[in-house]
Design a protein around this motif. Structure first.
Motif, PDB file in Angstrom:
ATOM      1  N   UNK A  63     -17.507  -3.440 -16.795  1.00 37.51           N
ATOM      2  CA  UNK A  63     -17.183  -4.699 -16.118  1.00 37.51           C
ATOM      3  C   UNK A  63     -15.712  -4.734 -15.717  1.00 37.51           C
ATOM      4  N   UNK A  64     -14.834  -4.265 -16.587  1.00 39.49           N
ATOM      5  CA  UNK A  64     -13.410  -4.203 -16.230  1.00 39.49           C
ATOM      6  C   UNK A  64     -13.198  -3.337 -14.995  1.00 39.49           C
ATOM      7  N   UNK A  72     -14.590  13.790  -9.854  1.00 36.54           N
ATOM      8  CA  UNK A  72     -14.012  12.594  -9.308  1.00 36.54           C
ATOM      9  C   UNK A  72     -14.328  11.471 -10.282  1.00 36.54           C
ATOM     10  N   UNK A  73     -13.284  10.872 -10.741  1.00 35.94           N
ATOM     11  CA  UNK A  73     -13.438   9.856 -11.770  1.00 35.94           C
ATOM     12  C   UNK A  73     -12.560   8.643 -11.470  1.00 35.94           C
ATOM     13  N   UNK A  74     -12.988   7.566 -12.044  1.00 34.68           N
ATOM     14  CA  UNK A  74     -12.133   6.390 -12.157  1.00 34.68           C
ATOM     15  C   UNK A  74     -12.237   5.948 -13.598  1.00 34.68           C
ATOM     16  N   UNK A  75     -11.157   5.402 -14.082  1.00 31.05           N
ATOM     17  CA  UNK A  75     -11.147   5.018 -15.479  1.00 31.05           C
ATOM     18  C   UNK A  75     -10.382   3.741 -15.708  1.00 31.05           C
ATOM     19  N   UNK A  76     -10.549   3.237 -16.908  1.00 28.06           N
ATOM     20  CA  UNK A  76      -9.832   2.040 -17.317  1.00 28.06           C
ATOM     21  C   UNK A  76      -9.409   2.227 -18.781  1.00 28.06           C
ATOM     22  N   UNK A  77      -8.161   1.890 -19.030  1.00 28.96           N
ATOM     23  CA  UNK A  77      -7.637   1.895 -20.398  1.00 28.96           C
ATOM     24  C   UNK A  77      -7.445   0.441 -20.782  1.00 28.96           C
ATOM     25  N   UNK A  78      -7.884   0.092 -21.980  1.00 32.07           N
ATOM     26  CA  UNK A  78      -7.869  -1.314 -22.367  1.00 32.07           C
ATOM     27  C   UNK A  78      -7.799  -1.437 -23.886  1.00 32.07           C
ATOM     28  N   UNK A  79      -7.540  -2.666 -24.316  1.00 35.06           N
ATOM     29  CA  UNK A  79      -7.480  -2.965 -25.748  1.00 35.06           C
ATOM     30  C   UNK A  79      -8.652  -3.884 -26.070  1.00 35.06           C
ATOM     31  N   UNK A  80      -9.372  -3.540 -27.124  1.00 31.53           N
ATOM     32  CA  UNK A  80     -10.531  -4.320 -27.563  1.00 31.53           C
ATOM     33  C   UNK A  80     -10.696  -4.112 -29.059  1.00 31.53           C
ATOM     34  N   UNK A  81     -11.010  -5.168 -29.753  1.00 31.01           N
ATOM     35  CA  UNK A  81     -11.220  -5.083 -31.202  1.00 31.01           C
ATOM     36  C   UNK A  81      -9.978  -4.545 -31.920  1.00 31.01           C
ATOM     37  N   UNK A  82      -8.798  -4.831 -31.352  1.00 31.34           N
ATOM     38  CA  UNK A  82      -7.552  -4.387 -31.960  1.00 31.34           C
ATOM     39  C   UNK A  82      -7.275  -2.899 -31.802  1.00 31.34           C
ATOM     40  N   UNK A  83      -8.039  -2.233 -30.922  1.00 32.16           N
ATOM     41  CA  UNK A  83      -7.858  -0.797 -30.728  1.00 32.16           C
ATOM     42  C   UNK A  83      -7.755  -0.480 -29.239  1.00 32.16           C
ATOM     43  N   UNK A  84      -7.161   0.671 -28.949  1.00 29.21           N
ATOM     44  CA  UNK A  84      -7.007   1.125 -27.565  1.00 29.21           C
ATOM     45  C   UNK A  84      -8.173   2.030 -27.195  1.00 29.21           C
ATOM     46  N   UNK A  85      -8.693   1.826 -25.979  1.00 28.24           N
ATOM     47  CA  UNK A  85      -9.864   2.564 -25.504  1.00 28.24           C
ATOM     48  C   UNK A  85      -9.587   3.148 -24.131  1.00 28.24           C
ATOM     49  N   UNK A  86     -10.321   4.225 -23.814  1.00 29.50           N
ATOM     50  CA  UNK A  86     -10.305   4.817 -22.488  1.00 29.50           C
ATOM     51  C   UNK A  86     -11.751   5.038 -22.065  1.00 29.50           C
ATOM     52  N   UNK A  87     -12.098   4.496 -20.896  1.00 28.59           N
ATOM     53  CA  UNK A  87     -13.431   4.669 -20.328  1.00 28.59           C
ATOM     54  C   UNK A  87     -13.305   5.391 -18.999  1.00 28.59           C
TER      55      UNK A  87
END
Length: 128
Positions: free
Chosen positions: A58-59, A1-16
């Motif tokens: 935090x996001x 069971x997961x929750x995640x966030x995809x975001x842009x930071x430092x000019x790059x795309x991330x997935x947490x």
């Protein structure tokens, strides 16, 4: 069971991904991928990028707070499933899965699962 966030930071795309129950897969509690450099999500950067993990956490927490404030219910369904024992398809299935892993030459994966889920393997019969 997961929750995640995809975001842009430092000019790059991330997935947490934040994992509450691993579904007996090889997920740690926090996983971070740089999708720009690693689109196939092969390298977990969480141990090396605590700064990005903190930003992503935090996001995710902010999103949860917004959703909780909008909800007509005061209970998070994810927490309900956790209290029920985790995902339905995993309940009571670990001993058999460990046996299958060992029989198919993946004893190392079985050992990792035993270490991560000792409460679910107490009193299990020898599976070999």
């Amino acid at each position: 069971m997961q929750r995640g966030v995809r975001f842009r930071l430092e000019g790059e795309d991330w997935l947490f991904l934040r994992t509450w129950h691993d579904g007996f897969k090889d997920f740690g509690p926090e996983t971070l991928f740089n999708l720009t450099q690693d689109p196939h999500e092969t390298t977990d950067l969480a141990p090396a990028r605590a700064d990005v993990v903190a930003h992503a956490s935090k996001l995710l927490a902010d999103w949860w707070a917004e959703q909780a404030a909008l909800s007509d219910h005061d209970v998070d369904p994810l927490m309900t499933v956790l209290r029920e024992g985790g995902p339905y398809h995993t309940r009571g299935e670990l001993p058999g899965y460990l046996d299958w892993l060992e029989q198919t030459g993946r004893g190392d994966a079985a050992a990792k699962l035993r270490a991560r889920h000792p409460e679910k393997t107490k009193g299990e019969a020898t599976l070999r």
